[in-house]
Design a protein around this motif. Structure first.
Motif, mmCIF file in Angstrom:
data_model
loop_
_atom_site.group_PDB
_atom_site.id
_atom_site.type_symbol
_atom_site.label_atom_id
_atom_site.label_comp_id
_atom_site.label_asym_id
_atom_site.label_seq_id
_atom_site.Cartn_x
_atom_site.Cartn_y
_atom_site.Cartn_z
ATOM 1 N N LYS A 129 44.321 33.762 50.473
ATOM 2 C CA LYS A 129 45.402 34.722 50.457
ATOM 3 C C LYS A 129 44.984 36.015 51.149
ATOM 4 O O LYS A 129 43.809 36.301 51.305
ATOM 5 N N PHE A 130 45.988 36.785 51.550
ATOM 6 C CA PHE A 130 45.773 38.158 52.005
ATOM 7 C C PHE A 130 46.018 39.048 50.807
ATOM 8 O O PHE A 130 47.097 39.038 50.218
ATOM 9 N N GLN A 131 45.020 39.832 50.438
ATOM 10 C CA GLN A 131 45.151 40.667 49.251
ATOM 11 C C GLN A 131 44.491 42.018 49.479
ATOM 12 O O GLN A 131 43.347 42.088 49.940
ATOM 13 N N ARG A 167 41.555 56.961 49.780
ATOM 14 C CA ARG A 167 41.634 55.684 49.078
ATOM 15 C C ARG A 167 40.459 54.783 49.442
ATOM 16 O O ARG A 167 40.122 54.627 50.611
ATOM 17 N N LEU A 168 39.856 54.184 48.426
ATOM 18 C CA LEU A 168 38.821 53.177 48.605
ATOM 19 C C LEU A 168 39.413 51.832 48.241
ATOM 20 O O LEU A 168 40.005 51.675 47.169
ATOM 21 N N GLY A 169 39.280 50.852 49.141
ATOM 22 C CA GLY A 169 39.882 49.565 48.853
ATOM 23 C C GLY A 169 39.179 48.414 49.519
ATOM 24 O O GLY A 169 38.130 48.572 50.160
ATOM 25 N N GLU A 170 39.760 47.239 49.355
ATOM 26 C CA GLU A 170 39.277 46.022 49.993
ATOM 27 C C GLU A 170 40.469 45.161 50.385
ATOM 28 O O GLU A 170 41.405 45.005 49.600
ATOM 29 N N ILE A 171 40.393 44.635 51.601
ATOM 30 C CA ILE A 171 41.343 43.609 52.017
ATOM 31 C C ILE A 171 40.588 42.287 51.997
ATOM 32 O O ILE A 171 39.560 42.133 52.666
#
Length: 377
Positions: free
Chosen positions: A4-6, A17-21
């Motif tokens: 999935k793309f998440q 913003r700190l995130g992960e794809i």
């Protein structure tokens, strides 16, 4: 392997913003800088090096790859990932910006898209929203961009509004053409020039399409930085907080820091690679113009504390000589240095957001630039 793309938002520091794809081909740590591999290569670099520097994703360009070697040929050869030996995520630009800026004798028709002549050999090509998505599918990219029309600034409101509204309708057609592709994503592109209410209308229209991510386009095209930041500050609050935000074609290290402060998650720019090929080095203390004669007998490296061999192990005198002699090694070493600096900057940005001290990190970084011992460019 995740099919999935998440996008996961892991922490914030004010608006940063700190995130992960998460995608089948890997995790993209955000804020992320995507080195530009326009024609299937990050110029003057081995892709193994690009990965070792910390890049989770690179960018390819639909316009250039459709002209050569051709999207259908790339598909026959196993797709772009296999052809260039990059098994990690790839984002492809739709080609719209290059059509507008490079192609000769272009004609725009909302239904048919863009008809243009190649800047390489004058051959005639057609790109509709559906064809742009088809080409990106043949290339096999993981994140695909909608076809849009990018208007050069300054421009009249009527022209900016016309292009923005058409780009919104093209986004719907691109979404329909993209369909459902597990593990992949299509991003919309906010347009609207330097006019706040048009930016808001564009963002609202794209948000209603419930896409996997959103880009802000048509900025960093010559307008003052303050205008770019103003447009981000009116646009980003309208976009879904749970989706990644990508600022296209940006930019300088200072642009990146200030855009992260607005809430941007992804960046791309040719600046570090192009600057390297022209003798300009980015370092943590500022920029160094290796063409400048003051470096001719300077045995200091660009930065003795760097982990990058190109930065730490070669003297400014040698780099100056390579640049002045127009040696290929000059572009290779300086591009290596520049991409290392950019990825190191992104690493510092992510760490500071994780610690809730991004504003302090930005101020400290800018202070080091201001106190740098380097010559003006």
């Amino acid at each position: 392997m995740n099919d999935k793309f998440q996008f996961t938002l892991k922490n914030t520091s004010d608006k940063a913003r700190l995130g992960e794809i998460t995608m089948p081909r890997g995790v993209i740590r955000t804020p992320a800088f995507m080195p530009v591999g326009t024609a299937g290569t990050v110029k003057a670099m081995y892709l193994d090096q690009v990965r070792e520097l910390g890049a989770d994703i690179i960018l390819g360009n639909t316009y250039h790859l459709m002209l050569r070697p051709g999207a259908e040929r790339v598909a026959r050869l196993g797709g772009l990932h296999a052809l260039i030996r990059w098994p990690y995520p790839i984002l492809t630009d739709s080609g719209g910006f290059q059509v507008m800026s490079l192609a000769a004798l272009r004609q725009i028709d909302e239904k048919k898209g863009v008809t243009f002549k190649s800047h390489i050999d004058g051959s005639v090509h057609h790109m509709s929203p559906e064809r742009s998505i088809e080409i990106q599918g043949l290339l096999g990219s993981d994140i695909q961009m909608q076809l849009d029309e990018c208007v050069r600034l300054p421009a009249e409101r009527q022209e900016i509004e016309r292009a923005m509204e058409m780009s919104l309708r093209w986004a719907e057609r691109c979404r329909e053409a993209f369909g459902e592709q597990p593990g992949k994503a299509m991003f919309g592109i906010v347009q609207g020039g330097d006019i706040p209410d048009l930016r808001v209308r564009s963002a609202e229209g794209l948000a209603a399409l419930d896409l996997k991510g959103y880009a802000v386009g048509g900025l960093a095209v010559g307008e003052p930085q303050a205008v770019m930041l103003d447009m981000l500050n009116v646009t980003l609050p309208v976009l879904p907080k749970e989706k990644p935000r990508y600022l296209m074609g940006v930019g300088t290290p200072d642009d990146i820091l200030k855009s992260v402060a607005c809430g941007i998650d992804m960046f791309d720019c040719v600046m570090p690679t192009r600057a390297g090929r022209h003798g300009l080095a980015f370092t943590r203390r500022g920029k160094v113009n290796l063409r400048n004669a003051r470096h001719a007998e300077d045995l200091r490296p660009l930065d003795e504390e760097s982990e990058c061999p190109a930065t730490r192990d070669y003297s400014r005198a040698y780099l100056h000589h390579l640049v002045r002699a127009n040696e290929s090694l000059a572009g290779m070493l300086l591009t290596w240095n520049n991409l290392h600096y950019y990825q190191d900057l992104m690493k510092g940005i992510r760490a500071s957001i994780a610690e809730g001290r991004f504003a302090d990190f930005m101020a400290e970084t800018q202070d080091i630039w201001a106190r740098g011992d380097l010559d003006p460019v």
